[in-house]
Design an enzyme around this catalytic site. Structure first.
Site, PDB file in Angstrom:
ATOM      1  CB  SER A 148      85.335   9.078  85.273  1.00 35.43           C
ATOM      2  OG  SER A 148      84.193   9.581  85.699  1.00 35.43           O
ATOM      3  NE  ARG A 218      80.182   3.741  95.407  1.00 33.12           N
ATOM      4  CZ  ARG A 218      81.004   3.924  94.646  1.00 33.12           C
ATOM      5  NH1 ARG A 218      80.772   5.257  93.859  1.00 33.12           N
ATOM      6  NH2 ARG A 218      81.969   3.233  94.402  1.00 33.12           N
ATOM      7  CG  ASP A 313      81.856   4.389  80.021  1.00 34.43           C
ATOM      8  OD1 ASP A 313      80.477   4.694  80.515  1.00 34.43           O
ATOM      9  OD2 ASP A 313      82.588   5.313  80.048  1.00 34.43           O
ATOM     10  CG  HIS A 346      82.333   5.232  83.777  1.00 37.42           C
ATOM     11  ND1 HIS A 346      82.812   5.996  82.678  1.00 37.42           N
ATOM     12  CD2 HIS A 346      82.359   5.810  84.822  1.00 37.42           C
ATOM     13  CE1 HIS A 346      83.364   7.069  83.364  1.00 37.42           C
ATOM     14  NE2 HIS A 346      83.187   7.009  84.522  1.00 37.42           N
TER      15      HIS A 346
END
Length: 376
Positions: A148, A218, A313, A346
């Site tokens: 990432s 979040r 992803d 992801h």
């Protein structure tokens, strides 16, 4: 480790008298040739592997994060085998796990930096990591790797310090964010900036935390880390109770899960750090200085590359990894590419997929064999 020499930043500011928190695993060989730098993603840090003791008393660490964030990847006998490699994890400036960041005291004021902490970029982090490597006496890494945002840093290493990277391992990453990704990041930032407890970034002085903003940020982020398939498999439309409650509490299991993740995150992550790190994500674009040509940006790279993506992803889709691969092939740089068919979205780069781990293990076995050949 403390650094007195100011670090020039891409935005024009300079970071003086800063600290970098780091951990190491394994033993550096006599030739200082077996070092591997592991670069962290948004909400991780320098604690890559192993387990902190329950009484460690380390500020800002998610209790569930006492286990290193890539502990399934790094350690004795694991794909990145610390019986063979000397692994370094660094917490980047601007983060909140020990390195100098917004929560740190600004020596010029005697108060926390807060929102006055300068905006940092991926390239700034790489330069800070290079200074740490200098202090540790490591002229060249056997590998720089990350997933990432960590993959962006690995890619930046190959561009910014090409002679110092033998192998560049980029997992579930991208050469730049799409407009959709930037949009998700801005919505998350707005959740924090508009929280009344944010106080313009000076919430430390008020003894509060912009908890609601962090929770929503979040929750937004976590949705993008999972695939639709994974969410359906884990939660479906399952209800917490036997029937609908006809209110706005968590009726569905997925709602409960996201709220739990948001609550947990707001307990340990710094809001100003979240703003800074997501901006660094947005700004990363090595091709921008080369007229938009990623091939030109990577022309000077000297590393061998491993690029890995995951089919589900959608945050950093395989197409983005293929852009990196094409730019490398345009330059005739050696690259291995793997697209793993995994259902986890992801987050797959953090999970125990045997094909993925087998690939990384085999790649590092080849790196080790090359080191052994050099020693003979």
């Amino acid at each position: 480790m403390g650094f007195a020499e100011p670090l020039p930043l891409a935005g024009g500011a300079r970071l003086a008298n800063y600290e970098l928190a780091y951990e190491t695993y394994g033993t550096l060989d006599a030739n200082r040739a077996n070092a591997v730098l592991v670069c962290h993603a948004l909400n991780a840090g320098h604690h890559v592997a192993g387990v902190y003791p329950a009484d460690a008393g380390i500020d800002g660490v998610d209790p569930a994060g006492a286990v290193g964030w890539w502990d399934n990847m790094v350690g004795p006998g694991k794909p990145v085998d610390t019986d063979r490699f000397f692994v370094i994890g660094v917490n980047n400036p601007g983060s909140c796990f020990g390195s100098t960041g917004p929560h740190s005291i600004d020596p010029s004021t005697g108060h926390p930096y807060g929102a006055s902490f300068p905006v940092v970029t991926v390239e700034d982090w790489v330069d800070a990591q290079a200074r740490l490597a200098d202090r540790l006496g490591i002229a060249r890494f056997a590998a720089v790797m990350g997933g990432s945002l960590g993959g962006m840093q690995a890619l930046a290493w190959s561009v910014r310090h090409p002679e110092r990277v033998a192998h560049c391992i980029v997992v579930a990453s991208t050469p730049k964010l799409s407009a959709q990704n930037i949009a998700f990041n801005d919505v998350a930032r707005q959740a924090i900036l508009t929280d009344p407890d944010y106080h313009g970034g000076d919430f430390y002085a008020h003894g509060v935390v912009p908890r609601n903003g962090l929770r929503v940020a979040r929750m937004i982020g976590h949705i993008t880390y999972l695939s639709d398939e994974d969410m359906a498999e884990k939660f479906g439309r399952a209800l917490k109770a036997d029937d609908l409650q006809f209110g706005y509490e968590a009726d569905f299991e997925i709602e409960s899960y996201l709220r739990y993740q948001g609550d947990k995150f707001s307990d340990y992550f710094d809001a100003n750090s979240y703003l800074l790190i997501t901006k660094a994500l947005d700004y990363f674009d090595p091709a921008a200085a080369h007229g938009g040509s990623l091939a030109q940006a990577l022309a000077g790279a000297q590393a061998r590359f491993l690029v890995v993506s995951f089919t589900t992803d959608w945050r950093f889709a395989p197409e983005r990894s293929r852009e990196i691969v094409k730019a490398l092939l345009d330059n005739r740089h050696p690259v291995t590419y793997a697209e793993i068919d995994a259902p986890h979205g992801h987050d797959a780069f953090l999970l125990d997929d045997p094909r993925y781990h087998g690939l990384v293990r085999a790649y590092f076995e080849n790196i080790h064999a090359g080191l052994s050949e050099t020693e003979r």
